[in-house]
Design an enzyme around this catalytic site. Structure first.
Site, mmCIF file in Angstrom:
data_model
loop_
_atom_site.group_PDB
_atom_site.id
_atom_site.type_symbol
_atom_site.label_atom_id
_atom_site.label_comp_id
_atom_site.label_asym_id
_atom_site.label_seq_id
_atom_site.Cartn_x
_atom_site.Cartn_y
_atom_site.Cartn_z
ATOM 1 N N SER A 54 0.860 -1.016 -0.102
ATOM 2 C CA SER A 54 0.062 0.112 -0.131
ATOM 3 C C SER A 54 1.042 1.369 -0.118
ATOM 4 C CB SER A 54 -1.162 -0.093 1.168
ATOM 5 O OG SER A 54 -1.746 0.879 1.140
ATOM 6 N N SER A 55 0.860 2.077 1.014
ATOM 7 C CA SER A 55 1.755 3.363 1.198
ATOM 8 C C SER A 55 3.189 2.753 0.804
ATOM 9 C CB SER A 55 1.662 3.714 2.569
ATOM 10 O OG SER A 55 2.536 4.917 2.604
#
Length: 311
Positions: free
Chosen positions: A151-152
């Site tokens: 994700s991030s």
């Protein structure tokens, strides 16, 4: 009495021989995740944890593994399979922790101009400092440095490959977005961002130009890229997987048509994009039915294999 003592001695001797022949379990690994408080220049104000296996070869590879928004390095170390793989293959793992607060919690910076520029500062520069520290303190191999994240962390993976192609040899991005997808910090939250609301659609040339602009004048080799995305991801749309493919195939001057397609596992569809020598420079794995939940079992091992550390 003498016979009794002799008999007892024989029994004890036999017992000792029997115990000596029993294979005792190997001692548990003594390697532990440790925090490194002073690793060097840290413009992103990140925290660093490192995992160094008990047994490493001379000049071991380095893998930077990054968490998603709201997470931290120790949490990603526990939930992913990279420590076990490090024990098996003898590489060092660096786990950065992001400290920039957003509407999604603490996330890695992929929106500021500093994070999009070689030598510009922010989180990418802090992570490169961690790599330098691992090379100097643990003997890590500068020619075998890799990035991965969820994700991030997957977004930051693609940013690192774009901004520091001279540092990273390859990367595996789980549920990430193409480099420069986010215009600025205000554009970052998924519910307001043009990047992840389904309207981001640039040409391969535009995406590739963004990578080339991150380090003007760079003419060296580019890091190979592995991209993972679930087809049912409710947070970072699956559509962005193709945008990332467009970006990185353009960077390598490759066709957007795969060189080959296969299924390493029943739910994985893997498209490979090879250059004229047959080297796979970009690899995209679509995980059928998966939501925002990668990496799942076996995926970290596939990433390490892509890096060339194992397999």
């Amino acid at each position: 009495m003498t016979r009794t003592r002799a008999a007892l001695a024989a029994v004890v001797s036999g017992l000792l021989i029997t115990l000596a022949s029993i294979a005792l379990p190997a001692p548990a690994s003594a390697a532990q995740l440790v925090e490194v408080p002073n690793f060097g220049t840290n413009p992103g104000n990140l925290r660093m944890h490192a995992y160094v296996p008990d047994a490493t070869p001379a000049n071991p590879a380095i893998v930077v593994a990054m968490h998603g928004c709201g997470g931290n390095g120790p949490g990603f170390a526990q939930s992913s399979e990279f420590n076990a793989l490090a024990d098996q293959h003898g590489f060092i793992v660096i786990y950065p922790t992001a400290t920039k607060q957003t509407a999604m919690g603490n996330c890695f910076d992929v929106w500021s101009q500093e994070s999009k520029t070689h030598g510009g500062g922010s989180d990418p520069a802090s992570i490169v400092s961690m790599v330098d520290y691992a090379e100097q303190q643990y003997g890590g191999d500068p020619a075998r440095v890799f990035a991965t994240g969820s994700s991030s962390g997957g977004m930051e993976t693609q940013a690192l490959l774009a901004v520091y192609p001279d540092v990273f040899k390859a990367g595996a991005s789980f549920m990430g977005v193409p480099f420069t997808c986010f215009a600025n910090e205000a554009d970052f939250p998924p519910w307001t961002s043009q990047c992840v609301n389904g309207s981001m659609n640039r040409s391969p040339q535009q995406w590739g130009d963004a990578v080339r602009a991150a380090y003007p004048g760079y003419t060296g080799p580019r890091p190979r890229v592995q991209l993972w995305h679930g087809t049912a991801d409710p947070l970072v749309p699956f559509q962005l997987q193709q945008e990332a493919v467009d970006q990185w195939t353009n960077v390598f001057g490759l066709s957007q048509t795969p060189s080959s397609t296969d299924q390493p596992q029943p739910s994985w569809t893997r498209d490979r994009y090879a250059d004229s020598s047959g080297t796979v420079q970009v690899e995209a794995i679509d995980v059928s039915g998966a939501g925002h939940s990668l990496p799942m079992s076996g995926m970290a091992a596939a990433a390490v294999t892509f890096f060339g550390i194992a397999g």
